[in-house]
Design a protein around this motif. Structure first.
Motif, mmCIF file in Angstrom:
data_model
loop_
_atom_site.group_PDB
_atom_site.id
_atom_site.type_symbol
_atom_site.label_atom_id
_atom_site.label_comp_id
_atom_site.label_asym_id
_atom_site.label_seq_id
_atom_site.Cartn_x
_atom_site.Cartn_y
_atom_site.Cartn_z
ATOM 1 N N ARG A 1 -1.932 7.819 61.839
ATOM 2 C CA ARG A 1 -0.857 7.125 61.102
ATOM 3 C C ARG A 1 0.195 8.102 60.613
ATOM 4 O O ARG A 1 1.368 7.760 60.528
ATOM 5 N N ARG A 2 -0.226 9.311 60.231
ATOM 6 C CA ARG A 2 0.752 10.296 59.762
ATOM 7 C C ARG A 2 1.730 10.647 60.880
ATOM 8 O O ARG A 2 2.947 10.710 60.672
ATOM 9 N N VAL B 1 -6.093 8.683 59.429
ATOM 10 C CA VAL B 1 -5.047 9.261 58.571
ATOM 11 C C VAL B 1 -4.059 10.048 59.426
ATOM 12 O O VAL B 1 -2.837 9.878 59.302
ATOM 13 N N ALA C 1 4.047 7.783 61.440
ATOM 14 C CA ALA C 1 5.025 7.707 60.342
ATOM 15 C C ALA C 1 6.071 8.815 60.476
ATOM 16 O O ALA C 1 7.242 8.627 60.143
#
Lengths: 221, 221
Positions: A91-92, A88, A95
């Motif tokens: 990917r955060r 998580v 992003a």
């Protein structure tokens, strides 16, 4: 041979070049100038953006966000996402740079200063550049804060978060747009990423019409 | 109870509301107005954007692109990505709408026409709106072309590609900005997605200050 369409000023293509190198997946790199909108390239990726990866099987994978998930699934041995909740945060961070950083900083600096000129699109917008340089300082502070509180940006392990962040920053470092004196911990983290063997290909980049500063390829910058 | 911070005019939050409903994962939906930049929300998601998902375990997952990959990994039973190369195309379509469509159409229409007003940010930029409406026509044609050549947008199976496309279009349909007469196959595909039980929550949305057309919640529009 695996083939990657890329452009040195694309942070998205840089992320995938790094990811392929980290996973030790050999590839032929081919330059694609998005603004030429070549019909043959638009057939591979209707969005017309770089990167696009073509596997030896002929499988076409367009878009950095699609390619990186594909690479994790197809070649899981060297994971760039880690396990469980680490995924998580990795990917955060990725992003954050693909979205917020690119929207606030990278798109304006690279787009206004270089792509406009390379594609014959006119003069840069001074107000947009000022706003982008202002936002860049906040992002360097955020990276510095992350780097001070964690070993790598997303946590204990090197991840796609570091790759994406370094890819976006390296594009701006390539064009001489980063003042590293603004954050010592951000600079120290970037020096660590830049020293990885996966970074060598990026450090050899040159683009006609872009003056790359001497410190760009210097590991001891 | 699982908690989702969202806003009815966010296509990214709509994608996750649909994904949760397709996977039959119950959640409490809580409205978050990004432009207020609440400190408590910025602690959950430093980017300040919706959506952010909080699992019952307390795990915080911000950003639509991060949440949808998380949901696929944590709850694989009802897969929204499919298998093998289907996953590439489902993610490509989702990336098309989150990136290209939002950049060319959604950000301008929703941002200029509604968010500016709701957040007290001034008058819409007429040139930006014209460009967005022009681009919207091309996107409707592209959806129509995909829908005519495939059962669902990414291929034989309903996928995240359909969810993301429908989420972005539904946001503009909610504000009355889509002329469905422009593409009969795009309209037929949208009617199929809209009839799914997962869509019910979206069709009940209302926002003060936004006039939603009568056909928005009509399955036979």
């Amino acid at each position: 041979m695996r083939l990657l369409y890329h452009f040195p000023l694309s942070p998205f293509a840089r992320t995938i070049r790094l990811a392929l190198a980290e996973k030790r997946l050999p590839f032929e790199a081919r330059i694609e100038r998005e603004w030429e909108r070549r019909p043959e390239y638009l057939e591979l990726n209707p969005a017309g953006t770089v990167p696009t990866l073509i596997e030896e099987s002929g499988l076409v994978i367009p878009e950095a966000a699609v390619i990186r998930e594909y690479l994790e699934e197809a070649y899981p041995d060297t994971s760039l996402l880690g396990r469980g909740t680490e995924r998580v945060e990795a990917r955060r961070i990725a992003a954050w740079f693909d979205g917020k950083f690119h929207h606030e900083v990278g798109r304006a600096l690279i787009g206004e200063k270089y792509l406009k000129r390379l594609s014959g699109g006119g003069q840069p917008d001074a107000a947009a550049l000022r706003a982008a340089y202002g936002a860049l300082k906040h992002h360097l502070e955020y990276i510095g804060w992350l780097a001070e509180t964690r070993k790598w940006l997303a946590g204990a392990n090197f991840s796609l978060g570091d790759l994406a962040a370094a890819a976006h920053l390296s594009t701006l470092d390539f064009t001489g747009d980063i003042d590293w004196s603004h954050s010592a911990p951000a600079r120290e983290w970037y020096a660590r990423v830049k020293s990885r063997p996966s970074f060598r290909g990026l450090l050899a980049d040159r683009v006609a019409g872009v003056l790359t500063p001497a410190h760009y390829a210097d590991l001891d910058f």
